[in-house]
Design an enzyme around this catalytic site. Sequence first.
Site, short mmCIF file in Angstrom:
data_model
loop_
_atom_site.label_atom_id
_atom_site.label_comp_id
_atom_site.label_asym_id
_atom_site.label_seq_id
_atom_site.Cartn_x
_atom_site.Cartn_y
_atom_site.Cartn_z
N LYS A 35 0.83 -1.21 0.00
CA LYS A 35 0.00 0.00 0.00
C LYS A 35 0.86 1.25 0.00
O LYS A 35 0.64 2.18 -0.77
CB LYS A 35 -0.92 0.03 1.24
CG LYS A 35 -1.99 -1.03 1.25
CD LYS A 35 -2.89 -0.89 2.45
CE LYS A 35 -2.17 -1.12 3.77
NZ LYS A 35 -1.54 -2.44 3.90
N THR A 36 1.84 1.27 0.91
CA THR A 36 2.67 2.46 1.01
C THR A 36 3.49 2.63 -0.28
O THR A 36 3.64 3.73 -0.80
CB THR A 36 3.58 2.38 2.25
OG1 THR A 36 2.73 2.19 3.38
CG2 THR A 36 4.38 3.64 2.44
N ASP A 220 -2.13 7.71 3.86
CA ASP A 220 -1.69 6.35 4.21
C ASP A 220 -2.36 5.97 5.53
O ASP A 220 -2.77 6.84 6.29
CB ASP A 220 -0.16 6.35 4.37
CG ASP A 220 0.43 4.94 4.30
OD1 ASP A 220 -0.33 3.97 4.09
OD2 ASP A 220 1.67 4.81 4.45
N GLU A 221 -2.48 4.68 5.81
CA GLU A 221 -3.05 4.19 7.07
C GLU A 221 -4.43 4.81 7.32
O GLU A 221 -4.74 5.27 8.42
CB GLU A 221 -2.14 4.52 8.26
CG GLU A 221 -0.69 4.09 8.09
CD GLU A 221 -0.44 2.63 8.44
OE1 GLU A 221 -1.43 1.91 8.73
OE2 GLU A 221 0.73 2.22 8.38
N GLN A 251 -5.87 -3.74 10.33
CA GLN A 251 -4.79 -3.12 11.11
C GLN A 251 -5.25 -1.87 11.85
O GLN A 251 -4.42 -1.03 12.23
CB GLN A 251 -3.62 -2.77 10.20
CG GLN A 251 -2.93 -3.99 9.62
CD GLN A 251 -1.69 -3.60 8.83
OE1 GLN A 251 -0.68 -3.23 9.41
NE2 GLN A 251 -1.78 -3.67 7.52
N ARG A 607 4.88 -7.55 10.88
CA ARG A 607 6.08 -6.72 10.70
C ARG A 607 7.26 -7.58 10.29
O ARG A 607 8.28 -7.10 9.84
CB ARG A 607 6.47 -5.97 12.00
CG ARG A 607 5.47 -4.99 12.58
CD ARG A 607 4.95 -4.01 11.61
NE ARG A 607 3.70 -4.45 11.06
CZ ARG A 607 3.21 -4.00 9.89
NH1 ARG A 607 3.86 -3.13 9.19
NH2 ARG A 607 2.07 -4.45 9.43
P1 ATP Z 1 1.57 -2.20 5.93
O1 ATP Z 1 0.16 -2.66 5.87
O2 ATP Z 1 2.35 -2.94 6.94
O3 ATP Z 1 1.69 -0.72 6.01
P2 ATP Z 1 2.02 -1.99 3.10
O4 ATP Z 1 0.82 -2.58 2.47
O5 ATP Z 1 2.10 -0.53 3.16
O6 ATP Z 1 2.23 -2.65 4.52
P3 ATP Z 1 4.60 -1.83 1.91
O7 ATP Z 1 5.32 -1.42 3.12
O8 ATP Z 1 4.32 -0.83 0.85
O9 ATP Z 1 3.25 -2.58 2.32
O10 ATP Z 1 5.32 -3.06 1.21
C1 ATP Z 1 5.79 -4.17 1.98
C2 ATP Z 1 7.12 -4.66 1.43
O11 ATP Z 1 6.90 -5.30 0.18
C3 ATP Z 1 8.08 -3.54 1.18
O12 ATP Z 1 9.40 -4.00 1.47
C4 ATP Z 1 7.92 -3.29 -0.30
O13 ATP Z 1 9.08 -2.72 -0.85
C5 ATP Z 1 7.67 -4.68 -0.84
N1 ATP Z 1 6.87 -4.69 -2.08
C6 ATP Z 1 5.64 -4.19 -2.26
N2 ATP Z 1 5.19 -4.41 -3.52
C7 ATP Z 1 6.17 -5.09 -4.16
C8 ATP Z 1 6.32 -5.62 -5.48
N3 ATP Z 1 5.36 -5.49 -6.40
N4 ATP Z 1 7.46 -6.27 -5.77
C9 ATP Z 1 8.45 -6.40 -4.85
N5 ATP Z 1 8.36 -5.94 -3.59
C10 ATP Z 1 7.24 -5.28 -3.24
MG MG Z 2 2.21 0.81 4.78
#
Ligand code: ATP
Ligand code: MG
Length: 729
Positions: A35-36, A220-221, A251, A607
Site C-alpha cells: 500500500k505504502t 496512508d493508514e 490493522q 512486521r
Molecule cells: P503495511 O500494511 O504494513 O503498512 P504496506 O501494504 O504498506 O504494509 P509496503 O510497506 O508498501 O506494504 O510493502 C511491503 C514490502 O513489500 C516492502 O518492502 C515493499 O518494498 C515490498 N513490495 C511491495 N510491492 C512489491 C512488489 N510489487 N514487488 C516487490 N516488492 C514489493
Molecule cells: Mg504501509
Amino acid sequence: MDANRLLQPLNEPQREAVSQPDIPVLVLAGAGSGKTRVLVHRIAWRIAVDGKRPDQVLAVTFTNKAAREMRGRVFRLAGLEARTMWLGTFHSIGYRILARHAAEAGLPRDFTILDDEDQRRLVRQLIQDRGWDERNHAPTLVQWYINQQKDAGLRAGQGSETGGESDETLRTLYADYEKKLRTLGAADFPELLFGCLDLWQAHPGIRDQYRERFTEILIDEFQDTNPLQYLWFRALAGPGARPFVVGDDDQAIYGWRGARIEHILAFSRDFPKTHTIRLEQNYRSSRSILEAANALIAHNPSRLGKTLWTEGEEGRRPVLFHADHEQEEADYIVSEIERLLAAGQAPTTLAVLYRSNSQSRVIEEVLVRHRIPYRVYGGVRFLERVEIKDVLAYLRLLVNPDHASALERALHAPPRGIGDKTLERARQTAQHESLSLTAALNRLAQDGSPPRIRTALSQWSALLSRMREAMIGQDLPQQVERVIELSGLPEFYRQDDPLRAVSRLESLGELINAAATFEPEELPGDESPFPRLAAFLAQMTLATDLESAETQPAEVQLMSLHAAKGLEFHTVFIAGLEEGLLPHIRSLDAPGGLEEERRLFYVGMTRAQQRLFLTLARQRRLRGRLYQSLPSRFLREIPENQMEILNPAVQTLRPSARFPAPRGIPRHQIPEAGGPVSIGRRVRHPSFGEGVILDQEGSGAQCRVQVRFDRAGSKWLVWSMARLENLDS
Ligand code: ATP
Ligand code: MG
C-alpha cells in the site's frame, strides 16, 4: 518520463491503482501488500506522467519520519526535487496551515503548541481557579475528556448531554479550557486540525485556495483516521476532489483514541465514483509467518474480508517460547539477538515489540549487560527526557514570554529561589494588568517583595536578557548552545546526579545536532524575534514517537506494538503474550476491545520478514508486584503445527490442559527477608539523603534497588555501588 519505469516494479493490481485516471481511489489491502509503495508510486506517476506540479500534492503519513523517507523515494522515482510537496502527519500539516493564517485564525504568529504535559498543567490550573479539589476532579480524566471531545469534532457545549453531575463539571472545565487557550494564544494537538476547520468556515476564500491548490490528496493508514481528521480531510478535499487513500481494516489499532474503521466505508459514500482496489499478494513475510498471521486474524468476526498470500519462501515457522519468569524471557530474547548478530544480521533489522512500554526495562537491562546497543522508541522518548524538557522550556520562554508552563519549568531548573507563592502573585498581577508572566515577574522585582526575592527576580530577568542578547545574530544551533550554557543546567546536572549527568549532557548534544540539521517547512513572520527557533520548537513538539533528534545506525529496535505500524524488520520478537497484557486487561471491557487487541497482535506479526519469535512468561512483575500469568488466548488461535513450540510447558495453551501449579518464585526475585535489601527499609545515600527501599531486582553484582528518597525522588541504584547506609537496624 518513462511510465514503464514507474510501473515495472509493481504487480498488476498495484499498477492499476497507480495509473488510475483522475478519480477517487481506495486501496483496501492487507499488511505488506505494498500500500505504502503504491502511494509513493502514485505521487510520482501524477507528477511525472500526468503532469501535475509537486506543489499540488498533499500526502498524509503516519509519522514525520515516514514523510521524509517518502520525499526521498518520490525524488528517486520521479527524478525531480519536490520540496514544494506537502508531506507529513495530520498534525504537522495542520500546523503549517495555521501558521500561515495565524492572524485570520485568531492566533499570534508564533503561537505555542501545548504538549501533553503543558495541557495537563493548564487543566490543573483551571481546576484550581474554580476552587475545586483535584482529588474529585482528576486532571488526567479532564484532559482525556477534552481530547476525546475534540477528536470527535465537538466544541465545548456541543457534547452529548447525559446530565450526570460529573459530566456537568467536565463540560464546564472544557469551556474554561477553550477560553483559556484563546487568551493564551496557544493550540493543543487536536486544535491544529480544529483550528483549520474554524478558519476555513470563517474564511471560505482561504479554504478554496487550498482546495484549488491540492488536487492530489493522498492518505496512508486510512483505517486509523479519527472523526476530527476525517472532517478536516473532507473540508480540504471539497466536493470535486479525487483523493487517493490506502488502508487495511485488519490493522485498525487506534479505536481507543477515537479512530473509526467506518471511515473506510464512508469514503466510498462521500466520494461517489470511488474505484476500490484490493491487493492480496504479500511481499514482506515468509509463507509460514503469513499463514500464522492469517489464522489469527480469521478469528475476528467483522472484517471486510481478504486473504493474503505470498510467492515467497516457506521459511521458518514462528517460534514460541514459554519462560518461567520475565527475566528468563528477556534472557532468551537477548540470546537469540546475539546469535543473529553473530550471524551477520544488522542490528536495526531486529525488533522487540511489546504491548506496554513498561515491559522494555527488563529487556533493556539484559541488552546492557550483553553490551548490545539498542534504541527504545516511545516510553521516555527523547522529547520527554528531563534535560530536553528543561532546555526547551528556556527556549520556549525566549520565544514567548507568556508561556506559563515553560516559565514554571525553567524557574526550577535549576532552582533559583523563586517559589510557588511568588509565581502565584505574578500570575495575579499578569491577569489584573494584562501583562505577560515574564513582565509581571519583572514588576514584582521592583515593588515591595522581600529583598531576597527581589534579588532572585532581578537575577532571573537579567539572565533572560543575557540569553536574548547572546542569541541575536547567531545561527540556530549556536542559539541553543548559548542558552544551555547560560542556563547553568550542565553544572546543575553534574552536581545533582553525577552518574546520569553524562547521558544528560549527551542528549543536550543531540538537541544541538537536531538544531543544526533542522530544515523548516514554514517560518513564522518577521514579527517573531527568533523565527527559526520558533519553527524548530514547533517541529520538536510535533515529532511523533518514532523520531527523535538522531537515529543511530547500529541499534536493535525496541518499541510498542502501536509504534511498529507500517514498519518491517528481518526478525521480530513479540514479548509478553499473556492474558492481561495482550489482550490488555483494559481492553476487555471496551466494546470491540478484544478484536482491536487481536488486530494489534496481527500488526506485530506482520512486521516480520524472515523470523518471528513469540514469548511469554509464567510470572511477571508489574508495578512492583509479582503476578502469575496465563498464556494469551490468541496463541490458541494459531494452529499448533504452524508454530515451533520450544518447550513442552506450552501444552498449557490448549484449553483442555490444566495450567500447571506455579513453581516456586525464582529466588533472585524475592528480597531476602531481613537481609540488607529489604523492601520498606529506610536507608541513607551519601548524596541523595534518606529514603525508603521500594523495589529490588536481580542478584549479586546485578542487584538493583529502587529507593524513594525524601528529597531527591525515586531512583534505581546498583546495590553494590550505591553505598546505602541501613537506618533501621
Ligand atoms: P503495511 O500494511 O504494513 O503498512 P504496506 O501494504 O504498506 O504494509 P509496503 O510497506 O508498501 O506494504 O510493502 C511491503 C514490502 O513489500 C516492502 O518492502 C515493499 O518494498 C515490498 N513490495 C511491495 N510491492 C512489491 C512488489 N510489487 N514487488 C516487490 N516488492 C514489493
Ligand atoms: Mg504501509
